[in-house]
Design an enzyme around this catalytic site. Structure first.
Site, PDB file in Angstrom:
ATOM      1  N   CYS A  64       1.159  -1.340   0.119  1.00  0.00           N
ATOM      2  CA  CYS A  64       0.053   0.035   0.505  1.00  0.00           C
ATOM      3  C   CYS A  64       1.076   1.210  -0.163  1.00  0.00           C
ATOM      4  O   CYS A  64       1.683   1.541  -1.029  1.00  0.00           O
ATOM      5  CB  CYS A  64      -1.108  -0.153   1.427  1.00  0.00           C
ATOM      6  SG  CYS A  64      -2.208   0.906   1.018  1.00  0.00           S
ATOM      7  N   HIS A 122      -3.749  -4.935   0.085  1.00  0.00           N
ATOM      8  CA  HIS A 122      -2.710  -5.747   1.263  1.00  0.00           C
ATOM      9  C   HIS A 122      -2.195  -7.827   0.814  1.00  0.00           C
ATOM     10  O   HIS A 122      -3.604  -7.846   1.979  1.00  0.00           O
ATOM     11  CB  HIS A 122      -3.484  -4.941   2.704  1.00  0.00           C
ATOM     12  CG  HIS A 122      -3.627  -3.968   3.030  1.00  0.00           C
ATOM     13  ND1 HIS A 122      -2.764  -3.953   4.171  1.00  0.00           N
ATOM     14  CD2 HIS A 122      -3.902  -2.525   2.607  1.00  0.00           C
ATOM     15  CE1 HIS A 122      -3.000  -1.700   3.933  1.00  0.00           C
ATOM     16  NE2 HIS A 122      -3.314  -1.864   3.138  1.00  0.00           N
ATOM     17  N   GLU A 152      -1.170  -9.232   2.950  1.00  0.00           N
ATOM     18  CA  GLU A 152      -0.910 -10.390   4.434  1.00  0.00           C
ATOM     19  C   GLU A 152      -2.502 -11.054   5.115  1.00  0.00           C
ATOM     20  O   GLU A 152      -2.909 -11.824   5.340  1.00  0.00           O
ATOM     21  CB  GLU A 152      -0.571  -9.628   5.484  1.00  0.00           C
ATOM     22  CG  GLU A 152      -1.559  -8.191   5.847  1.00  0.00           C
ATOM     23  CD  GLU A 152      -1.312  -7.103   4.960  1.00  0.00           C
ATOM     24  OE1 GLU A 152      -1.651  -5.438   5.514  1.00  0.00           O
ATOM     25  OE2 GLU A 152      -0.415  -6.812   3.485  1.00  0.00           O
TER      26      GLU A 152
END
Length: 547
Positions: A380, A519, A521
């Protein structure tokens, strides 16, 4: 029709409710049941996305664009069940819904009260999707006795009363403090916690007692007697080296069996714990270690980057290496040399964030990784900083920056390589935003597709030409700088399907340098690590072994 398990926290410590809920969900899955986990948050914030990471940790984003509590990340990581907007609600959202309904006239002019209007709204939320799963686990945030949580406790009491007998149970998590001076565990805090819960009409069926020391049989019997639960329903929760040991640890202590007994389910399917045995094996049997620097500005509170840290651990499991995560404050070298702070690391990760503070340090981190050929993953804002660094130092845009920083300062200082995203396509609809819109819930949120360039490093990592990832941002790299940046060697290797929004960039002459606008993750799991984190840790492992 789902069976409901309500998880509450004790007056001394509610730490671990999210983990206990997630582990229990994983254990029920291991027995062949379907589960969904929900969080009822007593905080008044309507939108957790407006909360400071220093206060609340990271904001977890779902595929359908909800900004939620970080506990939903635990739920997904342990069960693999994608969280939804209907899996998280705050008291602020509940009160907002009630007031909106009152203004519409839904209550026909009645006086609005906590009981029944607020509690009914909570019960309606709990009921959503109860025909989809075998078990619905609902965690109540905060601790019993908190004034903010009282409407939720009253709601679950009523909910249990409304449902047929045996369809709802209550699980209460408490702390057994250990006094080293006298060498004893104290049960009084647990007794008082249960008494507090009983005073509002809820009697726990299962007690999960956090303890540093083994619970002697005498104390277990005492807790059972004075808290009015069966001795087998007093479950110990000991400190663990890794949170991913929790399902096996809770199974050894009999938590899943206690739940089945409380519901009267017998005989029950035997658990298949092969997945969690493999996870435990990968945790304890590693082949070396790697050191990864996370360069951010919320480093004082690790929960601000919770999913990133866990995703790195997952990547380490896949590569059978231990990942040592080192938190590096970007402000340490905002105006100085990054080398003393970053040399010696096997890989560098720059995560997301908001605001200008610390960004010059993040830009220098990207520059250090590019020039020294250190594996780099920018997420990001971390991607945007890599683009700004490339524009300034390679593509010749000396005053490259982000509109976000100019908006914050109230004056124009940079050439906006990164600009405020004013419109984009979501599904078949166009979404528009203005810079002065409300902050909460107004970003590009949730799952979006991206098309990967054939032959790119990221296409190799994913092994597929199209991906879907979760977003949470207001600012975007400006496509008009693409030609200049690609001529300098920064390839735009992932784009939105309409070709207007850059999703992924990578340096072509670098062994592993990838920046992503989304994102990744948020979708990583211990038994299914995200492709980017698997390959990032692999690159770090290779870099660590270079002579």
């Amino acid at each position: 029709m789902a069976r409901y398990i309500f998880i509450t926290g004790g007056v001394v410590s509610s730490l671990g409710k999210g983990l206990a809920s997630a582990a229990l969900g994983a254990l029920l899955q291991a027995r062949g049941y379907t589960v969904r986990l929900r969080k009822l948050d007593p905080y008044l914030n309507v939108d957790p996305g407006t909360m400071s990471p220093f206060e609340h940790g990271e904001v977890f984003v779902t595929d359908d664009g909800a900004e939620t509590d970080l506990d939903l990340g635990h739920y997904e990581r342990f069960t693999g069940v994608p969280a939804r907007m209907t899996d998280s609600v705050s008291s602020g959202r509940i009160y907002s819904n009630v007031l909106e309904r009152e203004r519409r006239g839904d209550y026909l002019g009645k006086t609005i009260q906590v009981v029944p209007h607020v509690t009914n709204e909570i019960k309606d939320f709990i009921n959503v999707g109860d025909d989809e799963v075998d078990f619905m686990l609902c965690e109540i945030g905060g601790t019993v006795g908190d004034i903010e949580g009282l409407p939720f406790f009253e709601a679950i009491r009523q909910f249990s009363h409304d449902k047929p007998r045996g369809q709802c149970i209550f699980m209460h998590l408490t702390l057994l403090p250990y006094l080293a001076a006298s060498g004893e565990l104290k049960t009084k805090p647990t007794q008082h916690s249960v008494k507090e819960l009983q005073s509002i009409g809820i009697a726990p069926d299962i007690l999960v007692c956090r303890s540093e020391q083994p619970i002697p049989e005498k104390e277990r019997e005492k807790i059972a007697l004075f808290c009015n639960v069966r001795k087998e329903a007093v479950v110990a929760a000991y400190d663990l080296n890794s949170i991913y040991e929790a399902p096996l640890a809770y199974h050894r202590e009999g938590l899943d069996q206690a739940v089945l007994d409380a519901f009267g389910i017998a005989p029950a399917p035997k658990p298949n714990l092969a997945r969690w045995n493999d996870v435990a094996d990968r945790i304890h049997n590693t082949d070396g270690e790697v050191n990864v620097a996370i360069v951010g500005k919320y480093t004082q509170l690790e929960d601000a980057y919770k999913s990133i840290k866990e995703a790195l651990i997952h990547g380490g499991m896949h590569n059978r290496v231990r990942v040592n995560v080192n938190w590096v404050d970007a402000e340490l070298f905002d105006k100085g040399d990054a080398t003393p702070h970053l040399q010696g690391y096997d890989a560098i990760l720059v995560p997301g964030g908001f605001g200008e503070r610390g960004t010059e340090g993040k830009i220098k981190a990207a520059q250090f990784a590019r020039e020294h050929k250190v594996p780099y993953l920018g997420i990001c804002l971390g991607m945007q900083m890599a683009v700004i660094e490339g524009a300034r130092n390679v593509a010749g845009v000396a005053d490259a920056g982000s509109e976000e920083f100019d908006h914050e300062a109230g004056k124009k200082r940079f050439e906006p390589v990164v600009y405020h995203l004013k419109e984009w396509v979501q599904g078949n609809a166009k979404v528009t935003r203005k810079a002065d819109d409300n902050k909460g819930g107004t970003m590009r949120l949730g799952a979006y597709n991206a098309v990967l360039s054939e032959g790119s490093n990221v296409a190799r990592v994913y092994g597929t030409p199209q991906i879907e990832e979760r977003h949470r941002h207001r600012y975007e790299v400006d496509i008009k700088y693409r030609d200049a940046l690609e001529k300098a060697g920064l390839k735009f290797s992932g784009m939105s399907p309409d070709g207007r929004l850059p999703e992924i960039v990578e340096w072509e002459d670098h062994p592993w340098f990838i920046g992503v606008q989304f994102h990744p993750e948020l979708k990583s799991k211990p038994f299914d690590p995200h492709p980017l984190f698997k390959d990032f840790v692999r690159a770090a492992k290779e870099n660590s072994r270079l002579v």
